[in-house]
Each structure stands twice: as structure tokens, then as C-alpha cells.
Write a protein that holds these residues in place. Structure first.
Motif, PDB file in Angstrom:
ATOM      1  N   LEU A 139       0.821  -1.209   0.000  1.00  0.00           N
ATOM      2  CA  LEU A 139       0.000   0.000   0.000  1.00  0.00           C
ATOM      3  C   LEU A 139       0.855   1.259   0.000  1.00  0.00           C
ATOM      4  N   ARG A 140       1.973   1.242   0.695  1.00  0.00           N
ATOM      5  CA  ARG A 140       2.871   2.409   0.654  1.00  0.00           C
ATOM      6  C   ARG A 140       3.432   2.594  -0.756  1.00  0.00           C
ATOM      7  N   ARG A 141       3.748   1.502  -1.436  1.00  0.00           N
ATOM      8  CA  ARG A 141       4.202   1.597  -2.823  1.00  0.00           C
ATOM      9  C   ARG A 141       3.090   2.161  -3.707  1.00  0.00           C
ATOM     10  N   LEU A 142       1.855   1.690  -3.487  1.00  0.00           N
ATOM     11  CA  LEU A 142       0.719   2.165  -4.285  1.00  0.00           C
ATOM     12  C   LEU A 142       0.474   3.655  -4.034  1.00  0.00           C
ATOM     13  N   VAL A 143       0.531   4.094  -2.788  1.00  0.00           N
ATOM     14  CA  VAL A 143       0.360   5.514  -2.469  1.00  0.00           C
ATOM     15  C   VAL A 143       1.485   6.328  -3.103  1.00  0.00           C
ATOM     16  N   GLY A 144       2.674   5.774  -3.144  1.00  0.00           N
ATOM     17  CA  GLY A 144       3.790   6.456  -3.800  1.00  0.00           C
ATOM     18  C   GLY A 144       3.561   6.631  -5.293  1.00  0.00           C
ATOM     19  N   LEU A 145       2.948   5.629  -5.921  1.00  0.00           N
ATOM     20  CA  LEU A 145       2.650   5.705  -7.358  1.00  0.00           C
ATOM     21  C   LEU A 145       1.464   6.612  -7.650  1.00  0.00           C
ATOM     22  N   ALA A 146       0.485   6.598  -6.748  1.00  0.00           N
ATOM     23  CA  ALA A 146      -0.760   7.338  -6.970  1.00  0.00           C
ATOM     24  C   ALA A 146      -1.172   8.029  -5.671  1.00  0.00           C
ATOM     25  N   ALA A 185      -6.463   3.664  -1.629  1.00  0.00           N
ATOM     26  CA  ALA A 185      -5.176   3.195  -1.111  1.00  0.00           C
ATOM     27  C   ALA A 185      -4.861   3.849   0.232  1.00  0.00           C
ATOM     28  N   ARG A 186      -5.171   5.125   0.351  1.00  0.00           N
ATOM     29  CA  ARG A 186      -4.943   5.828   1.623  1.00  0.00           C
ATOM     30  C   ARG A 186      -5.784   5.213   2.737  1.00  0.00           C
ATOM     31  N   ARG A 187      -7.067   4.960   2.438  1.00  0.00           N
ATOM     32  CA  ARG A 187      -7.957   4.376   3.453  1.00  0.00           C
ATOM     33  C   ARG A 187      -7.487   2.963   3.811  1.00  0.00           C
ATOM     34  N   ALA A 188      -7.112   2.176   2.819  1.00  0.00           N
ATOM     35  CA  ALA A 188      -6.648   0.814   3.084  1.00  0.00           C
ATOM     36  C   ALA A 188      -5.361   0.822   3.905  1.00  0.00           C
ATOM     37  N   LEU A 189      -4.468   1.757   3.619  1.00  0.00           N
ATOM     38  CA  LEU A 189      -3.241   1.873   4.393  1.00  0.00           C
ATOM     39  C   LEU A 189      -3.569   2.233   5.843  1.00  0.00           C
ATOM     40  N   ALA A 190      -4.496   3.157   6.032  1.00  0.00           N
ATOM     41  CA  ALA A 190      -4.901   3.540   7.390  1.00  0.00           C
ATOM     42  C   ALA A 190      -5.465   2.338   8.144  1.00  0.00           C
ATOM     43  N   ARG A 191      -6.303   1.565   7.500  1.00  0.00           N
ATOM     44  CA  ARG A 191      -6.901   0.393   8.157  1.00  0.00           C
ATOM     45  C   ARG A 191      -5.857  -0.681   8.450  1.00  0.00           C
ATOM     46  N   ARG A 243      -2.575   3.293  15.470  1.00  0.00           N
ATOM     47  CA  ARG A 243      -3.645   4.256  15.188  1.00  0.00           C
ATOM     48  C   ARG A 243      -3.137   5.665  14.929  1.00  0.00           C
ATOM     49  N   ASP A 244      -2.115   6.080  15.658  1.00  0.00           N
ATOM     50  CA  ASP A 244      -1.591   7.439  15.459  1.00  0.00           C
ATOM     51  C   ASP A 244      -1.076   7.630  14.033  1.00  0.00           C
ATOM     52  N   GLU A 245      -0.417   6.619  13.481  1.00  0.00           N
ATOM     53  CA  GLU A 245       0.078   6.701  12.105  1.00  0.00           C
ATOM     54  C   GLU A 245      -1.072   6.676  11.098  1.00  0.00           C
ATOM     55  N   ALA A 246      -2.161   6.018  11.455  1.00  0.00           N
ATOM     56  CA  ALA A 246      -3.294   5.878  10.543  1.00  0.00           C
ATOM     57  C   ALA A 246      -4.058   7.184  10.344  1.00  0.00           C
ATOM     58  N   VAL A 247      -4.043   8.054  11.347  1.00  0.00           N
ATOM     59  CA  VAL A 247      -4.857   9.276  11.321  1.00  0.00           C
ATOM     60  C   VAL A 247      -4.605  10.108  10.063  1.00  0.00           C
ATOM     61  N   ALA A 248      -3.354  10.348   9.728  1.00  0.00           N
ATOM     62  CA  ALA A 248      -3.045  11.193   8.564  1.00  0.00           C
ATOM     63  C   ALA A 248      -3.586  10.576   7.279  1.00  0.00           C
ATOM     64  N   HIS A 249      -3.527   9.259   7.168  1.00  0.00           N
ATOM     65  CA  HIS A 249      -4.031   8.606   5.952  1.00  0.00           C
ATOM     66  C   HIS A 249      -5.562   8.634   5.903  1.00  0.00           C
TER      67      HIS A 249
END
Length: 114
Positions: free
Chosen positions: A71-78, A84-90, A98-104
Motif C-alpha cells: 500500500l505504501r508503494r501504491l500511495v507512492g505511485l498514486a 489506497a490511503r484508506r486501506a493503508l490507514a486500516r 492508530r496514530d500513524e493511521a490518522v493522517a491517511h
């Protein structure tokens, strides 16, 4: 002699492999889907559809670190891919981060992701 299902008597192309992985995923076999997708993503690292399906397969089989990496690779591409942002957060949340998920989550909200 009957050959096992996953034995390939003929070479396949990357598109056929993607379709095969999608079928495995749809049949509730995310581990098999990931097994098929890993060499495809290695061959085409910029293929967003394959990378997304790989991330979904990892997430679906609780391979959370691999899902996060994909997912980090996908967010980097797009970067504007709200899904992808929501999936990365989850994925981060499932790893008790959870703290890292908030921004995504915030970015996904801003992008209109469901």
C-alpha cells in the motif's frame, strides 16, 4: 496422470496471471492470489491494478506488514488514490498503529474515499 490445478502446461502472459490471481481472490483464496501476483508485480512494478490486488490479497490473508509495504508503494505511485490511503490507514490500525493511521484517514476523507 492428472496434474495439479496450479501446474501450467503452457506459458502465460502477465494479463492472464492477473486474471488468475483475481479469480483466486474472488474465490476467497488470498494467499494463492498473492503467490500469483508477486512475480507479476516484480515484473511490472508500476502496475497499479496488480499492486492493489496484491495489497488486498495480503490484507485478506492477514499478512499486514506485506500489505502495508504494498500500500505504501501504491500511495507512492498514486498519491491521490483515496482507496489506497484508506486501506493503508486500516492496515496500520490492525497493527495497533492508530496514530500513524490518522493522517491517511484524513487524506482519504479529503479525497472523498468511502
Amino acid at each position: 496422470m492428472i496434474q495439479p490445478f496450479d501446474t501450467q502446461p503452457f506459458p502465460t502472459d502477465l494479463h492472464s496471471d492477473f486474471l488468475r490471481a483475481d479469480l483466486f481472490f474472488s474465490m476467497g483464496q488470498p494467499v494463492e492470489a498473492a503467490r500469483v501476483l508477486e512475480p507479476l508485480v516484480a515484473a511490472e512494478p508500476g502496475n497499479e491494478a496488480a499492486l492493489e490486488l496484491l495489497a488486498r490479497s495480503y490484507f485478506g490473508s492477514a499478512q499486514l506488514q506485506k500489505a502495508e509495504d504494498a500500500l505504501r508503494r501504491l500511495v507512492g505511485l498514486a498519491p491521490a488514490n483515496g482507496w489506497a490511503r484508506r486501506a493503508l490507514a486500516r492496515t496500520l490500525e490492525r497493527q495497533s498503529r492508530r496514530d500513524e493511521a490518522v493522517a491517511h484517514h484524513r487524506m482519504a476523507d479529503a479525497l472523498g474515499a468511502g
